[in-house]
Design a protein around this motif. Structure first.
Motif, PDB file in Angstrom:
ATOM      1  N   THR A   1      70.763  52.738   0.522  1.00  0.00           N
ATOM      2  CA  THR A   1      70.862  54.121   0.970  1.00  0.00           C
ATOM      3  C   THR A   1      72.101  54.759   0.388  1.00  0.00           C
ATOM      4  O   THR A   1      73.190  54.184   0.445  1.00  0.00           O
ATOM      5  N   LEU A   2      71.940  55.950  -0.165  1.00  0.00           N
ATOM      6  CA  LEU A   2      73.051  56.741  -0.666  1.00  0.00           C
ATOM      7  C   LEU A   2      73.229  57.966   0.221  1.00  0.00           C
ATOM      8  O   LEU A   2      72.249  58.621   0.597  1.00  0.00           O
ATOM      9  N   GLN A   3      74.455  58.281   0.565  1.00  0.00           N
ATOM     10  CA  GLN A   3      74.780  59.438   1.399  1.00  0.00           C
ATOM     11  C   GLN A   3      75.937  60.180   0.749  1.00  0.00           C
ATOM     12  O   GLN A   3      77.058  59.670   0.680  1.00  0.00           O
ATOM     13  N   GLY A   4      75.692  61.379   0.236  1.00  0.00           N
ATOM     14  CA  GLY A   4      76.728  62.120  -0.464  1.00  0.00           C
ATOM     15  C   GLY A   4      76.864  63.544   0.017  1.00  0.00           C
ATOM     16  O   GLY A   4      76.395  63.906   1.105  1.00  0.00           O
ATOM     17  N   HIS A   5      77.491  64.365  -0.816  1.00  0.00           N
ATOM     18  CA  HIS A   5      77.729  65.767  -0.480  1.00  0.00           C
ATOM     19  C   HIS A   5      76.969  66.732  -1.384  1.00  0.00           C
ATOM     20  O   HIS A   5      76.871  67.923  -1.073  1.00  0.00           O
ATOM     21  N   VAL A   6      76.461  66.243  -2.508  1.00  0.00           N
ATOM     22  CA  VAL A   6      75.780  67.082  -3.497  1.00  0.00           C
ATOM     23  C   VAL A   6      74.503  66.371  -3.910  1.00  0.00           C
ATOM     24  O   VAL A   6      74.296  65.203  -3.563  1.00  0.00           O
TER      25      VAL A   6
ATOM     26  N   PRO B   1      79.319  74.731   5.153  1.00  0.00           N
ATOM     27  CA  PRO B   1      79.180  73.285   5.434  1.00  0.00           C
ATOM     28  C   PRO B   1      80.003  72.396   4.529  1.00  0.00           C
ATOM     29  O   PRO B   1      80.329  71.263   4.905  1.00  0.00           O
ATOM     30  N   HIS B   2      80.363  72.865   3.331  1.00  0.00           N
ATOM     31  CA  HIS B   2      81.114  72.011   2.417  1.00  0.00           C
ATOM     32  C   HIS B   2      82.628  72.210   2.537  1.00  0.00           C
ATOM     33  O   HIS B   2      83.385  71.590   1.796  1.00  0.00           O
TER      34      HIS B   2
END
Length: 950
Positions: free
Chosen positions: A892-897, A589-590
């Motif tokens: 709202t925070l939207q990240g990858h980790v 997914p990453h």
């Protein structure tokens, strides 16, 4: 006025319209973007061909000539900017497509000034003709707003029935509303018919209140007091009697920004919406906002390098300009020089020549430079004048007319602080290009390098002057013998800022988001079939998957070379194993999917012979694939199709094309990539290190060719650090030096881990790779995919900014870039007076200000904020909503980790995520403001800040 040759423009605010009760019917049809804090909206009119409409993005409403090619870009501006079509009601020019179908007996008169026909409005069939032939095609193209011009032109006729003409105009407007429900109309004048149509009109415009263009004398001039007073009375009546917003369009020379600004302010103070522009409406004027010009025109001599990629101006000057917030437009002086270069778009002009330009071009270049100086365009000359200045140019530059050579020994008497940045200047005896300033210029200029000869005469090698500035060879760069390295002798940041008079502005920043430096990693597919030097001789790709991708679960972009991996490629026996490894990589997914082309071209533009290809025309230009001839479509589109069909999971297509070889694609290659819907990256060669500690080793953001942008990798790859993969194979660990040196004293680049698959083929290289990853993960960074960085750079090139009252209006082109760097001179953000501003974090050059959306308004002062704000985060800010004087916040925070973020001024507040209260970690001691740090196991969360009432 007969067509978009005489002017008009406007924009308006939702709050203003809410006051106009008679227009209440239109509010539901008018979903305008939020307007700035000023009570007056920003309106612009543009009828030219040259300027991309994106440069009007800061305005709320833009009127365009729909027949011009630029109007095709109109839809890209919405919804933030509403785009209206200009249409002439009573006049028709022969260039219009419908002109030939107008019967002769409908023509009432001729406007000689604009060479147009005046149409009889009393003709019964005219309203239907106008609706069907003029407006309907534009409605089908998506226009919903129209600027109706030339409403009074019937008065040009010798005889006419006033009442019949006015009634005909009313029928036209009524017909448009009947045929096109929801149509929005702005009238240019039409004062006499306004009481009969006011419920069908949302704004009224008028031209020439203070300044006008005289079409007969072809001069800009002040409006006579009698004419001004008559028009002022009409406009006040419209505003007071009809309750409609009024747009005033005045005309000023595009080179007189001071008068343009003063006129716009005067109109604004009268309570009207201003638009002040040139007579042809072909430039970016000023309205209730003043757009900030972010372009710098750079002149170079294409004969001095194989291509623009290798020109000094691009290699060395573009990076400092980019870092200060400016975009470069290049002009090869061997081609035609642009006619109009005005302060509406350009902050200045820079030239960098290493010698004389072609003889046939010198006279034209001299005249062009004189014109820019006369117009007040700041000019910075680097290296050489490009010619021996003729007497006219010599006078304009303020040089001594009688050129004298220094006599005897020279001695240095003055050296500006910006000189000697990375290396001492040459000895006085080696100063070969010195000039003398004329007495008047010598009194006004600030010498950068000043010397005197044995007779006491003063010579300079550079100076900051009233017209700009110059720095001549050999005081620009020092090239280290036997290497390709160089050192700056002049501080390029200081020189460009002072010579071009660049003001302090909020700088769109591609290195940082939410206060944290960006981290990206991308891998070129070279070496996928290599057998690694580990037990069992696994594929290097297999080692990369196991040792890097499966262990370092941060956003990464992986690419493959089709001819290396595919069954019909160069390694059919290994293909099943390689394809399976690629599928496993792309399923993670990453991992983002990229293409490294079909045959890995080494030379992307056969018309540009450089380096090895110049020395050996027979050198291979790509991997040798039997029966294959280089084809750009096959390399770019074909390789992507292969990856999408055989390797990438469903719904996860190739996003990025990663340039190969010389990483210098042609304009055609860039166009193909763009039209295929692919982003692109690579090139730039930033490799500053302790061994080469020079800003000359830091590349620009990218390069435009034919209107298409190539985005450079932030940092170069391991091939450079390992001496073209000849060793030492642990050399890539020196990339850490590059990361550190591009962060301080200036953060010029994000952390970009960029390498090839073959780095996993050798133990020393793999160890170095892990060292680089471990270093990066130990830093407070903001991980993103390569595609996210690319879109930020794209946004930088098209970002719009304007002064809006006491603040700054900021408009993104694609929503990607969410940080502006605020120089110390501009103070601190005023959160209560700003919009879509969530917080800031201090950096080495000022503040990194966090924006929560693509449109923002930033106001500053010198006071610290007392309300909560976001200090930093490792994820994207999706929204930020503050209420109760900033004491209640939801974001709202939207990240990858897993999330890490810090909040300021929340010591007495409750911080919640979902249904639970969060406990802060220890505050960071080095921060001036009390900051609380938080961590969450999730990569996304909605967070609330609840503070007690005062």
């Amino acid at each position: 006025m007969a067509a978009p040759s005489g002017p008009m423009a406007f924009r308006f605010l939702l709050q203003l319209l809410q006051l106009c009760t008679r227009l209440a019917w239109g509010l539901a049809l008018l979903p305008l973007a939020w307007s700035a804090q000023a009570a007056t909206p920003a309106v612009a009119l543009y009828y030219g061909h040259e300027i991309p409409l994106g440069e009007f993005r800061a305005f709320d409403l833009l009127v365009v000539d729909p027949d011009h090619e630029a109007a095709r870009q109109a839809r890209a501006l919405e919804p933030a900017t509403k785009v209206y079509a200009y249409v002439s009601v009573t006049e028709v020019q022969p260039s219009r497509a419908y002109h030939a179908d107008i019967p002769a007996d409908w023509k009432l008169a001729r406007n000689q000034d604009w060479q147009s026909e005046v149409i009889d409005q009393s003709v019964a069939a005219w309203p239907d003709f106008f609706a069907s032939r003029v407006v309907a095609p534009l409605w089908e193209r998506g226009f919903r707003g129209f600027f109706l011009d030339t409403l009074d032109s019937y008065r040009l006729a010798g005889t006419f029935d006033e009442q019949a003409q006015q009634q005909g105009l009313v029928r036209v407007i009524e017909t448009l509303h009947q045929r096109f429900p929801g149509i929005r109309l702005i009238l240019n004048r039409g004062f006499d018919i306004l009481p009969r149509v006011r419920g069908m009109v949302e704004m009224v415009a008028a031209e020439s209140l203070y300044q006008r263009w005289n079409a007969r004398t072809r001069r800009y001039e002040e409006v006579p007091e009698q004419d001004r007073q008559w028009l002022m009375d009409q406009l006040r009546t419209v505003r007071q009697r009809d309750g409609l917003p009024v747009l005033v369009i005045d005309y000023v020379s595009p080179h007189d920004r001071a008068l343009t600004r003063a006129t716009a302010q005067r109109i604004l103070q009268d309570g009207f919406i201003p638009w002040v522009t040139d007579a042809q409406l072909a430039t970016i004027g000023m309205g209730s906002i003043e757009p900030v010009p972010r372009r710098v025109l750079v002149l170079y001599n294409g004969g001095e390098s194989p291509a623009l990629n290798y020109a000094n101006a691009h290699r060395f000057l573009q990076m400092p300009l980019n870092h200060m917030g400016y975009v470069t437009d290049y002009v090869d002086v061997r081609d035609s020089l642009p006619g109009l270069v005005a302060r509406d778009r350009y902050a200045g002009v820079v030239s960098w020549f290493s010698g004389y330009v072609p003889a046939a071009k010198r006279a034209g270049l001299s005249q062009w430079l004189q014109a820019r100086i006369h117009e007040g365009m700041p000019l910075a000359v680097v290296g050489d004048w490009g010619m021996a200045p003729d007497r006219a140019l010599t006078r304009s530059l303020g040089l001594a007319l009688d050129r004298a050579e220094p006599q005897g020994a020279l001695r240095q008497v003055q050296l500006a602080p910006m000189m000697g940045l990375e290396n001492p200047l040459p000895l006085p005896s080696r100063q070969t290009e010195l000039v003398q300033l004329a007495p008047d210029m010598a009194r006004q200029a600030q010498p950068l390098v000043e010397l005197r000869d044995a007779r006491g005469r003063t010579f300079v090698g550079g100076a900051i002057t009233p017209w700009g500035g110059f720095i001549l060879d050999p005081n620009v760069l020092f090239e280290i013998p036997g290497t390709e390295d160089a050192r700056w002798l002049v501080d390029p940041f200081a020189f460009l800022q002072q010579a071009l008079r660049l003001p302090a502005i909020p700088v769109p920043d591609t290195t940082t988001e939410n206060g944290r430096r960006l981290l990206l990693a991308h891998v070129d597919g070279d070496g996928f079939p290599s057998l690694a030097e580990f037990p069992g001789s696994p594929l290097a790709a297999q080692v990369l998957l196991k040792e890097i991708f499966e262990k370092y679960r941060i956003p990464q972009t992986m690419s493959v070379i089709e001819a290396e991996v595919a069954p019909d490629g160069l390694y059919p026996g290994l293909s099943p194993r390689m394809e399976e490894v690629a599928r496993k990589m792309f399923r993670l997914p990453h991992i983002e999917v990229g293409s490294h082309t079909y045959s890995h071209p080494f030379l992307w533009d056969a018309n540009v012979q450089h380096g090895l290809f110049k020395e050996n025309p027979e050198a291979a230009q790509s991997l040798v694939v039997p029966g294959y001839t280089m084809d750009l479509e096959r390399e770019i589109v074909g390789s992507s199709h292969y990856i999408n069909e055989r390797l990438a999971p469903s719904g996860k297509p190739v996003k990025v094309l990663q340039w190969t070889g010389d990483t210098a694609p042609s304009a055609r290659a860039l166009e193909i990539t763009h039209r295929a819907g692919l982003l692109n990256i690579n090139g730039g060669d930033t490799s500053i290190s302790r061994a080469n500690p020079s800003l000359t080793a830091v590349g620009a953001l990218g390069i435009r060719k034919g209107g298409f942008l190539q985005v450079y990798a932030p940092i170069t790859n391991e091939n450079i650090y390992t001496n073209l993969w000849t060793g030492p194979y642990y050399g890539f660990e020196r990339a850490i030096e590059t990361f550190e040196m591009t962060d301080s004293p200036r953060r010029i680049k994000p952390v970009g881990i960029y390498y090839h698959t073959y780095s996993a083929s050798k133990p020393a290289a793999l160890k170095a790779l892990k060292k680089v990853y471990d270093w990066a993960l130990a830093q407070p960074l903001h991980p993103v995919h390569a595609s996210e960085f690319v879109t930020k750079v794209q946004d930088f090139y098209d970002y719009a900014m304007a002064r809006d009252g006491e603040g700054w209006r900021l408009r993104s082109s694609n929503g990607a870039l969410r940080t502006v760097r605020l120089p110390p001179a501009l103070g601190l953000p005023r959160l209560g007076a700003s919009q879509a501003v969530a917080g800031w974090r201090r950096g080495g050059e000022g503040l990194y200000v966090h924006l929560s959306g693509p449109s923002a308004f930033l106001q500053t002062d010198g006071r610290e904020a007392a309300t909560p704000y976001l200090h930093d985060a490792n994820a994207r800010l999706v929204d930020w909503q503050a209420e109760g004087d900033g004491r209640r916040v939801q974001f709202t925070l939207q990240g990858h980790v897993p999330l890490e973020f810090a909040l300021a001024n929340t010591q007495a507040c409750q911080v919640r995520a979902g249904q639970r209260t969060l406990t802060a970690l220890r505050p960071a001691a080095q921060d001036r403001t009390a900051v609380q740090q938080f961590k969450l196991p999730d990569a996304a969360a909605q967070i609330q800040i609840l503070c007690p009432e005062r």
